[in-house]
Design an enzyme around this catalytic site. Structure first.
Site, PDB file in Angstrom:
ATOM      1  N   LEU A  68       0.819  -1.210   0.000  1.00  0.00           N
ATOM      2  CA  LEU A  68       0.000   0.000   0.000  1.00  0.00           C
ATOM      3  C   LEU A  68       0.850   1.256   0.000  1.00  0.00           C
ATOM      4  CD1 LEU A  68      -2.491  -1.145   2.767  1.00  0.00           C
ATOM      5  CD2 LEU A  68      -3.100  -0.700   0.385  1.00  0.00           C
ATOM      6  N   GLU A 117     -10.383  -0.003   7.347  1.00  0.00           N
ATOM      7  CA  GLU A 117     -10.030  -1.173   8.170  1.00  0.00           C
ATOM      8  C   GLU A 117      -8.787  -0.871   8.986  1.00  0.00           C
ATOM      9  OE1 GLU A 117      -9.274  -4.310   5.347  1.00  0.00           O
ATOM     10  OE2 GLU A 117     -11.191  -4.040   4.352  1.00  0.00           O
ATOM     11  N   LYS A 157      -5.087  -1.321  10.065  1.00  0.00           N
ATOM     12  CA  LYS A 157      -3.916  -1.906   9.387  1.00  0.00           C
ATOM     13  C   LYS A 157      -3.143  -2.705  10.432  1.00  0.00           C
ATOM     14  CE  LYS A 157      -0.194  -0.900   6.187  1.00  0.00           C
ATOM     15  NZ  LYS A 157       0.948  -1.513   6.875  1.00  0.00           N
ATOM     16  N   ARG A 159       3.723 -13.878   1.888  1.00  0.00           N
ATOM     17  CA  ARG A 159       3.639 -12.923   0.789  1.00  0.00           C
ATOM     18  C   ARG A 159       4.929 -12.930  -0.031  1.00  0.00           C
ATOM     19  NH1 ARG A 159       5.200  -7.375   0.637  1.00  0.00           N
ATOM     20  NH2 ARG A 159       4.098  -6.275  -0.994  1.00  0.00           N
ATOM     21  N   GLU A 163      -3.746 -11.161   7.568  1.00  0.00           N
ATOM     22  CA  GLU A 163      -2.562 -10.904   8.375  1.00  0.00           C
ATOM     23  C   GLU A 163      -2.528 -11.860   9.568  1.00  0.00           C
ATOM     24  OE1 GLU A 163      -0.976  -8.374   6.948  1.00  0.00           O
ATOM     25  OE2 GLU A 163       0.395  -7.527   8.418  1.00  0.00           O
TER      26      GLU A 163
HETATM   27  S1  IVH Z   1      -4.952  -4.654   1.851  1.00  0.00           S
HETATM   28  C1  IVH Z   1      -3.121  -3.894  -2.066  1.00  0.00           C
HETATM   29  N1  IVH Z   1      -5.813  -4.507   4.312  1.00  0.00           N
HETATM   30  O1  IVH Z   1      -0.368  -3.983   4.834  1.00  0.00           O
HETATM   31  C2  IVH Z   1      -3.815  -4.137  -0.826  1.00  0.00           C
HETATM   32  N2  IVH Z   1      -3.486  -4.813   3.959  1.00  0.00           N
HETATM   33  O2  IVH Z   1       1.382  -2.563   2.528  1.00  0.00           O
HETATM   34  C3  IVH Z   1      -2.996  -4.948   0.025  1.00  0.00           C
HETATM   35  N3  IVH Z   1      -2.162  -4.985   6.009  1.00  0.00           N
HETATM   36  O3  IVH Z   1       1.131  -6.471   2.913  1.00  0.00           O
HETATM   37  C4  IVH Z   1      -3.421  -5.294   1.305  1.00  0.00           C
HETATM   38  N4  IVH Z   1      -3.839  -4.794   7.426  1.00  0.00           N
HETATM   39  O4  IVH Z   1       0.396  -7.067   5.218  1.00  0.00           O
HETATM   40  C5  IVH Z   1      -4.743  -4.649   3.526  1.00  0.00           C
HETATM   41  N5  IVH Z   1      -6.723  -4.379   6.444  1.00  0.00           N
HETATM   42  C6  IVH Z   1      -5.667  -4.533   5.655  1.00  0.00           C
HETATM   43  C7  IVH Z   1      -4.354  -4.701   6.169  1.00  0.00           C
HETATM   44  C8  IVH Z   1      -3.285  -4.839   5.282  1.00  0.00           C
HETATM   45  C9  IVH Z   1      -2.529  -4.958   7.295  1.00  0.00           C
HETATM   46  C10 IVH Z   1      -0.769  -5.116   5.532  1.00  0.00           C
HETATM   47  C11 IVH Z   1      -0.553  -6.256   4.595  1.00  0.00           C
HETATM   48  C12 IVH Z   1       0.067  -5.709   3.368  1.00  0.00           C
HETATM   49  C13 IVH Z   1       0.505  -4.363   3.809  1.00  0.00           C
HETATM   50  C14 IVH Z   1       0.322  -3.396   2.654  1.00  0.00           C
END
Ligand code: IVH
Length: 352
Positions: free
Chosen positions: A81, A112, A114, A135, A175
């Site tokens: 992200l 959501e 993170k 990943r 996660e």
């Molecule tokens: S969405 C492209 N949702 O954040 C969308 N990621 O830099 C990718 N992460 O590798 C993920 N909570 O490990 C998403 N609610 C959430 C998340 C989340 C933690 C982490 C995930 C990902 C990183 C993105």
């Protein structure tokens, strides 16, 4: 009832109570009753080893150690992200979204927490967990199926009784985390046994999941929240909100602090609400994720350099704590220069 039927009935019962306990945090029976059911199943399977299957709840204890992890390719890359460091940057993200879509209309967003853990992918075929991976670099990860199977919040079989049919094949993403109190307890035990300590819950989760010996992973208190998918066959969703409902209905764990917002102002408020909860949550989060709700808009937005244009991470300031200066000691350098050194009362900052 035949042995096969008794085993089947016990497995269903255990899976039901497993879901109540580890996914819904709302158990219906005591730990002792649960252990009794598991013991009954173990005994029956011991008598009928030909009836043991890979998805039996008795198979969560780990398997023989591996020499190395096998590589796994993610058919849909696991992206990362882009960050927004302030509410203003979240508003700028919304402006970019609208500009790209050539739209002036307000956008629906999902916000959501993170979670600060380790991103993994779970492949279910006909509702059965067949592969779990890290990943890695987003394109290729490692096969950690045996390890993930020891995490009780991860169903080995998806629930089929809901309204949303179970897809032929689905890659669920989420996660793996360790709760702060579990991390502290683990470190306490490691202090006692003279083992090296983990720096924070994320490192403890990552270190536990990347064990070649899954019996070690089985002893670690890990948890998992699901927030997305990669490939999916046989079922379609229109929105992120709908997808999260579907994941929940299949028995997967979805974070309860997720908000559907009808425009970016609501999304910013939802980010700030999550930030205000940060210190009271039982696990570590390092931000909030803002996602465009509609998948057709997500697809139209696409990705740019490994990050989707349809999401951003609102990053929280690093943890801060207040402490007191207990003493100031003056050190005398080699040249006679005096350097005052503050001695601070130790405080815990973000679990460390
Ligand atoms: S969405 C492209 N949702 O954040 C969308 N990621 O830099 C990718 N992460 O590798 C993920 N909570 O490990 C998403 N609610 C959430 C998340 C989340 C933690 C982490 C995930 C990902 C990183 C993105």
């Amino acid at each position: 009832m035949s042995a096969k039927e008794s085993i089947e009935a016990l497995r269903n019962k255990i899976n039901y109570h497993n879901h109540r306990y580890y996914v819904l945090d709302d158990p219906e029976i005591s730990d002792a009753e649960y252990d009794q059911l598991l013991k009954e199943l173990q005994e029956l399977e011991h008598k009928h080893p030909d009836l043991i299957t890979a998805d039996s709840p008795t198979q969560r204890v780990g398997a023989s150690p591996l020499q190395e992890f096998s590589p796994v390719e993610h058919t849909v890359p696991m992206l990362s992200l882009a960050n927004a460091m302030s509410p203003e940057e979240v508003l700028e993200f919304d402006e970019r979204v609208k500009k790209f879509l050539k739209s002036k209309e307000e956008i629906d967003y999902v916000v959501e927490p993170k979670l600060d853990g380790l991103a993994v992918e779970l492949i279910y075929e006909a509702g059965r967990l067949i592969l779990g991976s890290t990943r890695g670099d987003g394109y290729n990860g490692e096969d950690i199926t045996q390890n993930l199977k020891t995490i009780k919040a991860i169903p080995l079989l998806l629930h089929k009784r809901g309204v949303t049919p179970v897809p032929r094949r689905i890659a669920v993403r989420g996660e793996v985390i360790m709760a702060i109190k579990d991390f502290e307890l683990l470190n306490k035990r490691r202090t006692e046994s003279g083992e090296q300590l983990f720096a924070n819950p994320r490192n403890a989760a990552a270190g536990s999941v990347r064990q070649l010996d899954s019996r070690v992973t089985a002893q670690r208190p890990l948890d998992m929240y699901c927030y997305g998918i990669g490939e999916i066959e046989g079922v379609t969703f229109k929105t992120q909100g709908e997808l999260l409902q579907g994941l929940k209905a299949w028995g997967l764990k979805v974070n309860p602090h997720i908000t559907l917002c009808k425009d970016i102002r609501e999304a910013v408020a939802a980010c700030q609400k999550i930030e205000s909860m940060r210190e009271t949550l039982p696990y570590e989060i390092d931000g909030a994720v803002v996602k465009v709700n509609w998948f057709d808009l997500q697809n139209a937005l696409g990705t740019i350099s490994k990050s989707p244009r349809w999401a951003t991470a609102f990053k929280f300031a690093p943890h801060q704590e207040t402490t007191v200066i207990e003493d100031i000691q003056v050190q005398v350098g080699r040249t006679g220069a005096l350097t005052p050194v503050a001695i601070l009362k130790p405080v815990r900052v973000g679990g460390v």
